[in-house]
Design a protein around this motif. Structure first.
Motif, short mmCIF file in Angstrom:
data_model
loop_
_atom_site.label_atom_id
_atom_site.label_comp_id
_atom_site.label_asym_id
_atom_site.label_seq_id
_atom_site.Cartn_x
_atom_site.Cartn_y
_atom_site.Cartn_z
N PRO A 160 0.81 -1.22 0.00
CA PRO A 160 0.00 0.00 0.00
C PRO A 160 0.84 1.27 0.00
O PRO A 160 0.42 2.28 -0.55
N ALA A 161 2.04 1.20 0.58
CA ALA A 161 2.88 2.40 0.62
C ALA A 161 3.31 2.82 -0.79
O ALA A 161 3.29 4.01 -1.12
N GLY A 162 3.69 1.84 -1.59
CA GLY A 162 4.10 2.15 -2.96
C GLY A 162 2.99 1.99 -3.96
O GLY A 162 3.19 2.25 -5.15
N ASN A 163 1.82 1.55 -3.49
CA ASN A 163 0.67 1.30 -4.35
C ASN A 163 1.07 0.45 -5.57
O ASN A 163 0.79 0.79 -6.72
N ARG A 164 1.70 -0.68 -5.27
CA ARG A 164 2.15 -1.56 -6.35
C ARG A 164 2.14 -3.00 -5.88
O ARG A 164 2.00 -3.28 -4.67
N SER A 165 2.32 -3.91 -6.82
CA SER A 165 2.45 -5.33 -6.51
C SER A 165 3.91 -5.72 -6.61
O SER A 165 4.57 -5.45 -7.61
N THR A 166 4.42 -6.35 -5.56
CA THR A 166 5.80 -6.78 -5.51
C THR A 166 5.93 -8.22 -6.01
O THR A 166 4.94 -8.95 -6.13
N ARG A 167 7.15 -8.66 -6.26
CA ARG A 167 7.36 -10.04 -6.73
C ARG A 167 7.08 -11.04 -5.62
O ARG A 167 6.57 -12.13 -5.88
N TYR A 168 7.44 -10.69 -4.42
CA TYR A 168 7.29 -11.56 -3.25
C TYR A 168 6.71 -10.74 -2.11
O TYR A 168 6.69 -9.51 -2.15
N PRO A 169 6.25 -11.37 -1.05
CA PRO A 169 5.73 -10.60 0.09
C PRO A 169 6.74 -9.61 0.65
O PRO A 169 6.37 -8.51 1.09
N TRP A 170 8.03 -9.97 0.68
CA TRP A 170 9.06 -9.11 1.27
C TRP A 170 9.60 -8.07 0.30
O TRP A 170 10.43 -7.25 0.67
N GLY A 171 9.18 -8.11 -0.96
CA GLY A 171 9.68 -7.14 -1.94
C GLY A 171 10.02 -7.83 -3.24
O GLY A 171 9.43 -8.85 -3.60
N ASP A 172 11.00 -7.28 -3.94
CA ASP A 172 11.33 -7.79 -5.27
C ASP A 172 12.57 -8.68 -5.29
O ASP A 172 12.88 -9.28 -6.32
N ALA A 173 13.29 -8.76 -4.19
CA ALA A 173 14.52 -9.55 -4.15
C ALA A 173 14.21 -11.04 -4.18
O ALA A 173 13.20 -11.50 -3.64
N ASP A 174 15.10 -11.82 -4.81
CA ASP A 174 14.95 -13.26 -4.82
C ASP A 174 14.96 -13.81 -3.39
O ASP A 174 15.57 -13.21 -2.49
N PRO A 175 14.32 -14.96 -3.17
CA PRO A 175 14.24 -15.51 -1.80
C PRO A 175 15.61 -15.84 -1.23
O PRO A 175 16.49 -16.35 -1.93
N ARG A 176 15.77 -15.56 0.04
CA ARG A 176 16.93 -15.98 0.81
C ARG A 176 16.45 -16.82 1.99
O ARG A 176 15.27 -16.81 2.33
N PRO A 177 17.36 -17.54 2.66
CA PRO A 177 16.93 -18.42 3.76
C PRO A 177 16.16 -17.70 4.86
O PRO A 177 15.31 -18.32 5.50
N GLU A 178 16.44 -16.44 5.09
CA GLU A 178 15.72 -15.73 6.15
C GLU A 178 14.30 -15.33 5.74
O GLU A 178 13.51 -14.91 6.58
N HIS A 179 13.99 -15.47 4.45
CA HIS A 179 12.67 -15.08 3.97
C HIS A 179 11.64 -16.19 4.08
O HIS A 179 10.46 -15.93 4.35
#
Length: 444
Positions: free
Chosen positions: A319-338
């Motif tokens: 909602p802050a950027g009024n956009r759809s991201t690639r993943y829940p955490w943003g656009d970065a590829d998944p890492r183990p902490e995600h």
């Protein structure tokens, strides 16, 4: 809001080439693990009529890779054209595959290795632009995803296999007891669903399009074993009003009284997990439940399953950027902490894990751990076009299949993203499936 007509961003073709090599190697390493940890009789046996022998999957992986990457992309002559029909998933249902003249485990390994060696040469010499199939290395990404999907299928076969444990993996890191809110409000309004610019997205994820949803509440975490046990203890499997009519008929006919692989030992529930029997952990997301079971639980809880659009808005809307991201955490590829992905563990992580992977609205574990059933039938998006073959998605559209989203601990990151769609029959339980519930914002 993201413009669905925006053209893909241009990326260095060499980065796609490197990504293709990396994902193909990662997939083959996993295939090797899943087919080398048991003896030949376990590779050639059919452990369930729902699944293929492991050796069929192994040669099928090589055959699909040969057909698409060597013949179609590379223009090469067929290595073994006589086996195409044997390893055609649409020509032979799983139940009859053990009766086919399958390649032996040794032959299957040699065949898959020969194909892969030639594929890497083709990849080195292919211009990753100019055609839809080769643009950004799509065909190579498609085959890496295909192999990882069969790796998940083979992991399901390992779970169904009787006998001692053949696979090991560390448990997820212990997580502090989750004390956050039980549900999160997702605001109503439009958002962009699907994608038109994810280079390796498959046809059913496309195109990006505007979708409206009313405000709704969704569980912060997937439904846990403890919560599901409360449903069982309250007579959930014996109370017809919670069940869809077809679901009620199915569980009565098959004497289903708990998730698959569960058994009762006095006052406690046990489960069999990859050859090990253990007490069902209370704080893990429930797994191996059908759509009918998920739907019945939601009704019992006074809630419902989220629609596919609701699930994706909860997972991707910023909602802050009024956009759809690639993943829940943003656009970065998944890492183990995600997220819990890639068979790094052989079980879901406790509910509330991976705070770094939560969505902007505060919903957790939308990616990884368990596939999540949604209320929706598997249908095409507006403007859908089958590519590169209709048998991947189009032949499955309709009311017979329900959509699952989010991936499981058995899914590799290459085959999992915020737009990725899975589907299965509502009776299926051998898959790594769980769920979370929702309610409309106006409901109590």
């Amino acid at each position: 809001m993201t413009d669905p007509t925006t053209a893909p961003s241009v990326e260095d073709p060499e980065s796609f080439r490197e990504r293709a090599v990396s994902t193909l190697v990662t997939a083959r390493d996993r295939t090797t693990l899943l087919t080398s940890c048991v003896e030949e009789p376990d590779l050639t046996a059919q452990h369930s009529p729902l699944m293929s022998p492991l050796v069929w999957d192994l040669a099928h992986i090589g055959n699909q890779e040969e057909q698409w990457l060597l013949r179609t992309v590379g223009g090469q002559e067929a290595i073994r054209p006589e086996i195409d029909g044997i390893y055609d998933a649409f020509e032979h249902p799983r139940s009859e595959r053990p009766t086919l003249p399958l390649l032996s485990p040794a032959e299957s390994r040699r065949y898959a290795a020969e194909v892969r060696g030639r594929v890497l040469d083709v990849l080195e010499g292919t211009a990753l632009h100019g055609t839809r199939l080769t643009e950004a290395g799509f065909a190579f990404g498609m085959i890496a995803q295909h192999e990882q999907q069969h790796d998940e299928t083979m992991l399901i076969t390992h779970q169904l296999r009787k006998g001692p444990a053949a696979l090991t993996a560390p448990d997820p890191e212990p997580a502090p007891l989750f004390t956050g809110p039980a549900e999160v409000l997702v605001p109503g309004g439009p958002f962009t669903m699907g994608t038109s610019d994810e280079p390796w997205a498959l046809d059913n994820e496309r195109p990006a399009h505007r979708r409206e949803v009313d405000a709704f509440w969704i569980d912060t975490t997937p439904v846990t074993n403890a919560e599901y046990q409360a449903f069982i203890a309250d007579g959930g499997y014996d109370t017809e009003r919670w069940w869809a009519p077809a679901g009620w008929t199915h569980i009565r006919q098959h004497s289903i009284h708990a998730p698959l692989f569960w058994s009762r030992d006095g006052k406690q529930w046990l489960r069999r997990r990859f050859g090990v029997t253990e007490v069902v952990p209370a704080d893990e997301p429930v797994v191996h439940v059908s759509w009918y079971e998920a739907d019945a639980y939601a009704r019992w809880a006074g809630r419902r399953l989220p629609t596919e659009a609701e699930w994706e808005k909860a997972a991707r809307h910023d909602p802050a950027g009024n956009r759809s991201t690639r993943y829940p955490w943003g656009d970065a590829d998944p890492r183990p902490e995600h997220a819990n992905l890639g068979q790094r563990h052989l079980r879901p992580a406790p509910a509330g894990s991976y705070p770094e992977g939560e969505s902007p609205l505060g919903v957790r574990q939308l990616i990884g751990d368990v596939w999540e059933w949604t209320a929706s039938d598997f249908e095409p998006y507006p403007g859908f076009r089958a590519f590169p073959y209709k048998e991947y998605s189009e032949v499955f559209f309709g009311p017979d299949h329900k959509v699952l989203r989010g991936g499981s601990f058995a899914v590799d990151p290459v085959a999992c993203r915020g737009t990725f769609r899975n589907w299965d029959y509502p009776i299926r339980r051998q898959i790594f499936s769980g769920f979370r519930t929702a309610r409309s914002a106006g409901s109590a």
